[in-house]
Enzyme design. Sequence first.
Site, PDB file in Angstrom:
ATOM      1  N   GLY A 131       7.600   7.032   4.562  1.00  0.00           N
ATOM      2  CA  GLY A 131       6.577   5.982   4.516  1.00  0.00           C
ATOM      3  C   GLY A 131       5.636   6.136   3.342  1.00  0.00           C
ATOM      4  N   LEU A 132       5.894   5.349   2.314  1.00  0.00           N
ATOM      5  CA  LEU A 132       5.052   5.381   1.117  1.00  0.00           C
ATOM      6  C   LEU A 132       4.340   4.029   0.960  1.00  0.00           C
ATOM      7  CD1 LEU A 132       4.345   6.966  -1.518  1.00  0.00           C
ATOM      8  CD2 LEU A 132       6.354   5.911  -2.554  1.00  0.00           C
TER       9      LEU A 132
ATOM     10  N   GLY B 283      32.558 -23.710  -2.553  1.00  0.00           N
ATOM     11  CA  GLY B 283      31.880 -23.939  -1.269  1.00  0.00           C
ATOM     12  C   GLY B 283      32.026 -22.766  -0.314  1.00  0.00           C
TER      13      GLY B 283
ATOM     14  N   GLU C 224      12.940   0.877  -3.471  1.00  0.00           N
ATOM     15  CA  GLU C 224      12.897   2.148  -4.220  1.00  0.00           C
ATOM     16  C   GLU C 224      12.450   1.941  -5.671  1.00  0.00           C
ATOM     17  OE1 GLU C 224      14.968   5.254  -2.907  1.00  0.00           O
ATOM     18  OE2 GLU C 224      15.876   4.270  -1.178  1.00  0.00           O
TER      19      GLU C 224
ATOM     20  N   THR D 280      12.167   1.759   6.051  1.00  0.00           N
ATOM     21  CA  THR D 280      13.572   1.790   6.471  1.00  0.00           C
ATOM     22  C   THR D 280      13.797   2.889   7.517  1.00  0.00           C
ATOM     23  OG1 THR D 280      14.205   1.044   4.272  1.00  0.00           O
ATOM     24  CG2 THR D 280      15.935   2.064   5.600  1.00  0.00           C
TER      25      THR D 280
ATOM     26  N   GLY E  78       2.306  -1.163  -3.185  1.00  0.00           N
ATOM     27  CA  GLY E  78       3.760  -1.017  -3.302  1.00  0.00           C
ATOM     28  C   GLY E  78       4.098  -0.271  -4.586  1.00  0.00           C
TER      29      GLY E  78
HETATM   30  C1  LIG Z   1      14.112  -3.959   2.829  1.00  0.00           C
HETATM   31  C2  LIG Z   1      13.110  -3.016   2.243  1.00  0.00           C
HETATM   32  C3  LIG Z   1      13.118  -1.677   2.608  1.00  0.00           C
HETATM   33  C4  LIG Z   1      12.148  -0.796   2.098  1.00  0.00           C
HETATM   34  N1  LIG Z   1      12.122   0.499   2.530  1.00  0.00           N
HETATM   35  C5  LIG Z   1      11.068   1.299   2.175  1.00  0.00           C
HETATM   36  C6  LIG Z   1      10.925   2.614   2.724  1.00  0.00           C
HETATM   37  O1  LIG Z   1      11.780   3.089   3.485  1.00  0.00           O
HETATM   38  N2  LIG Z   1       9.821   3.326   2.404  1.00  0.00           N
HETATM   39  C7  LIG Z   1       8.857   2.856   1.558  1.00  0.00           C
HETATM   40  O2  LIG Z   1       7.883   3.556   1.323  1.00  0.00           O
HETATM   41  N3  LIG Z   1       8.982   1.619   1.003  1.00  0.00           N
HETATM   42  C8  LIG Z   1      10.047   0.837   1.288  1.00  0.00           C
HETATM   43  N4  LIG Z   1      10.182  -0.425   0.753  1.00  0.00           N
HETATM   44  C9  LIG Z   1       9.126  -0.901  -0.143  1.00  0.00           C
HETATM   45  C10 LIG Z   1       9.547  -1.088  -1.585  1.00  0.00           C
HETATM   46  O3  LIG Z   1       9.713   0.168  -2.201  1.00  0.00           O
HETATM   47  C11 LIG Z   1       8.496  -1.975  -2.236  1.00  0.00           C
HETATM   48  O4  LIG Z   1       8.671  -3.282  -1.708  1.00  0.00           O
HETATM   49  C12 LIG Z   1       8.584  -1.994  -3.726  1.00  0.00           C
HETATM   50  O5  LIG Z   1       8.247  -0.735  -4.248  1.00  0.00           O
HETATM   51  C13 LIG Z   1       7.676  -3.061  -4.343  1.00  0.00           C
HETATM   52  O6  LIG Z   1       6.401  -3.031  -3.818  1.00  0.00           O
HETATM   53  P1  LIG Z   1       5.729  -4.404  -3.284  1.00  0.00           P
HETATM   54  O7  LIG Z   1       6.700  -5.055  -2.386  1.00  0.00           O
HETATM   55  O8  LIG Z   1       4.387  -4.085  -2.753  1.00  0.00           O
HETATM   56  O9  LIG Z   1       5.584  -5.313  -4.588  1.00  0.00           O
HETATM   57  P2  LIG Z   1       4.383  -5.263  -5.650  1.00  0.00           P
HETATM   58  O10 LIG Z   1       4.103  -3.866  -6.044  1.00  0.00           O
HETATM   59  O11 LIG Z   1       3.263  -6.081  -5.127  1.00  0.00           O
HETATM   60  O12 LIG Z   1       5.046  -6.014  -6.873  1.00  0.00           O
HETATM   61  C14 LIG Z   1       5.177  -7.449  -6.918  1.00  0.00           C
HETATM   62  C15 LIG Z   1       5.824  -7.817  -8.264  1.00  0.00           C
HETATM   63  O13 LIG Z   1       4.975  -7.408  -9.339  1.00  0.00           O
HETATM   64  C16 LIG Z   1       5.700  -6.591 -10.235  1.00  0.00           C
HETATM   65  N5  LIG Z   1       4.832  -5.572 -10.793  1.00  0.00           N
HETATM   66  C17 LIG Z   1       3.992  -4.736 -10.147  1.00  0.00           C
HETATM   67  N6  LIG Z   1       3.363  -3.922 -10.998  1.00  0.00           N
HETATM   68  C18 LIG Z   1       3.843  -4.235 -12.247  1.00  0.00           C
HETATM   69  C19 LIG Z   1       3.599  -3.737 -13.564  1.00  0.00           C
HETATM   70  N7  LIG Z   1       2.759  -2.730 -13.769  1.00  0.00           N
HETATM   71  N8  LIG Z   1       4.270  -4.319 -14.588  1.00  0.00           N
HETATM   72  C20 LIG Z   1       5.126  -5.332 -14.390  1.00  0.00           C
HETATM   73  N9  LIG Z   1       5.412  -5.823 -13.156  1.00  0.00           N
HETATM   74  C21 LIG Z   1       4.777  -5.291 -12.102  1.00  0.00           C
HETATM   75  C22 LIG Z   1       6.788  -5.939  -9.377  1.00  0.00           C
HETATM   76  O14 LIG Z   1       7.859  -5.469 -10.177  1.00  0.00           O
HETATM   77  C23 LIG Z   1       7.171  -7.103  -8.479  1.00  0.00           C
HETATM   78  O15 LIG Z   1       8.042  -7.957  -9.177  1.00  0.00           O
HETATM   79  C24 LIG Z   1      11.176  -1.290   1.194  1.00  0.00           C
HETATM   80  C25 LIG Z   1      11.200  -2.628   0.797  1.00  0.00           C
HETATM   81  C26 LIG Z   1      12.143  -3.483   1.307  1.00  0.00           C
HETATM   82  C27 LIG Z   1      12.113  -4.929   0.880  1.00  0.00           C
END
Ligand SMILES: Cc1cc2nc3c(=O)[nH]c(=O)nc-3n(C[C@H](O)[C@H](O)[C@H](O)COP(=O)(O)OP(=O)(O)OC[C@H]3O[C@@H](n4cnc5c(N)ncnc54)[C@H](O)[C@@H]3O)c2cc1C
Length: 399
Positions: free
Chosen positions: A135-136, A357, A380, A169, A142
């Site tokens: 859990g990160l 299709g 990730e 996950t 994110g």
């Molecule tokens: C199905 C699924 C399973 C997951 N499992 C885990 C898990 O087990 N444990 C865990 O800890 N996390 C998990 N995650 C979380 C995942 O790692 C995050 O969703 C991911 O790191 C992106 O973070 P966010 O969704 O908050 O997007 P944000 O950080 O809000 O980013 C939104 C957009 O902005 C862009 N962005 C952000 N900062 C910058 C920058 N500096 N420069 C350019 N673009 C930028 C991003 O690339 C993205 O396109 C999971 C996610 C999903 C969808």
Amino acid sequence: MVVNLGGMPNMHTSPENPGHTKLRDAVREFADREIAPHIARWDRESRLPVEVVHQMGELGLFGLTAPEEYGGSDLGLTGLSIAVEEIGRVDQSVGITLGAGVGLGVGTLLAYGTEEQKQTWLPDLVAGRRLGAFGLTEPGAGSDANAMSTTAELVDGQWVINGAKQFITNSGTPITSLCTVAARTGTLPDGRPELSAILVPTDTPGFIVEPLHDKMSWRSCDTHALRFEDVRVPEANLLGERGNGFKQLMISLNTGRVAVAALATGCIQAMLELSVAHAGVRPTFGGPIGRKQGVAFQIADVEVMLQASRALTYRAAALKDAGAPLDEFRRASSVAKLYATESAVTATRIAAQVFGGYGVMEDGPIARFYRDAKVLEIGEGTSELQRMLIARGLGLPVE
Ligand SMILES: Cc1cc2nc3c(=O)[nH]c(=O)nc-3n(C[C@H](O)[C@H](O)[C@H](O)COP(=O)(O)OP(=O)(O)OC[C@H]3O[C@@H](n4cnc5c(N)ncnc54)[C@H](O)[C@@H]3O)c2cc1C
């Protein structure tokens, strides 16, 4: 229209040792027999097949990176990548369940756990009897994980954890026993948060699992938000060093990224097999569509993406297995993850086009792979984050 995988020979080209070749054959056979026939239903029902987790455990897949003393087979990140690629070739949800279970669940304990922590948790995780989560990510943090707000305060020899995690996950299955939680444990002299990782048994009071996320991708993989309300665990549940949690979890993510690159490679392999089979028999204008350059050349591009993705993935895995310097491995894992996942998205788009299709019908596999591929570019570490890490590795002062 249901299209069966399995008609094309194993086209893997990277050098493997005999143990790895045997593993690839065994996992491919298992995936075709035990997973392929059921995946459409699991996807429709959004259900993680716990019985398949146990079966993968019996096959030794959760112990691929663990030494023999913990019940593993020590086949390294190369071994894990092979297994994830082969499972991912038939189903991405089960593939990520394995990839995250080993890369992030088992992997963090192996890398940073004390002997006592390993003895307590690893036997069940390595055997696939239990799953571990990581859990990160939080609702407000994110890509910028440093912005997390979950706290862990040391009170009378116990960590008291409060906060929330998002998109975690394997965190809410009936067999999930452990979650490694990243939390703020203080403030560093320069004002940045001190982040640490803490092992939290999922049956601890105050550890609240929110309802399953309803997702477009990886529908039969278990993903939940978590809440921590005065969760108390012993001080000894600190994983690794206090204040080193961020660095530790980032290092674990490098391993996880290679597993995701392997998953993407499995997706591209499936798209290639299915496209070649379909283009060879689907007639238009008096002959199979594979005779038209407009179709055949697109499929040739998928083959190029497959070979490149596979080479990058196994190069990164080999660096890790050979104990290469962290910087070199980190860059290789980001390069592999970025290229393979973006290629998987392109490959699913091409396959959907080749199928016409039928490519968007949910009774065939292409639509599911198309939905599943998108999340590969996000989980990730997003594509943008990988580009940032690669650019920084090149010495660029990118923010
Ligand atoms: C199905 C699924 C399973 C997951 N499992 C885990 C898990 O087990 N444990 C865990 O800890 N996390 C998990 N995650 C979380 C995942 O790692 C995050 O969703 C991911 O790191 C992106 O973070 P966010 O969704 O908050 O997007 P944000 O950080 O809000 O980013 C939104 C957009 O902005 C862009 N962005 C952000 N900062 C910058 C920058 N500096 N420069 C350019 N673009 C930028 C991003 O690339 C993205 O396109 C999971 C996610 C999903 C969808």
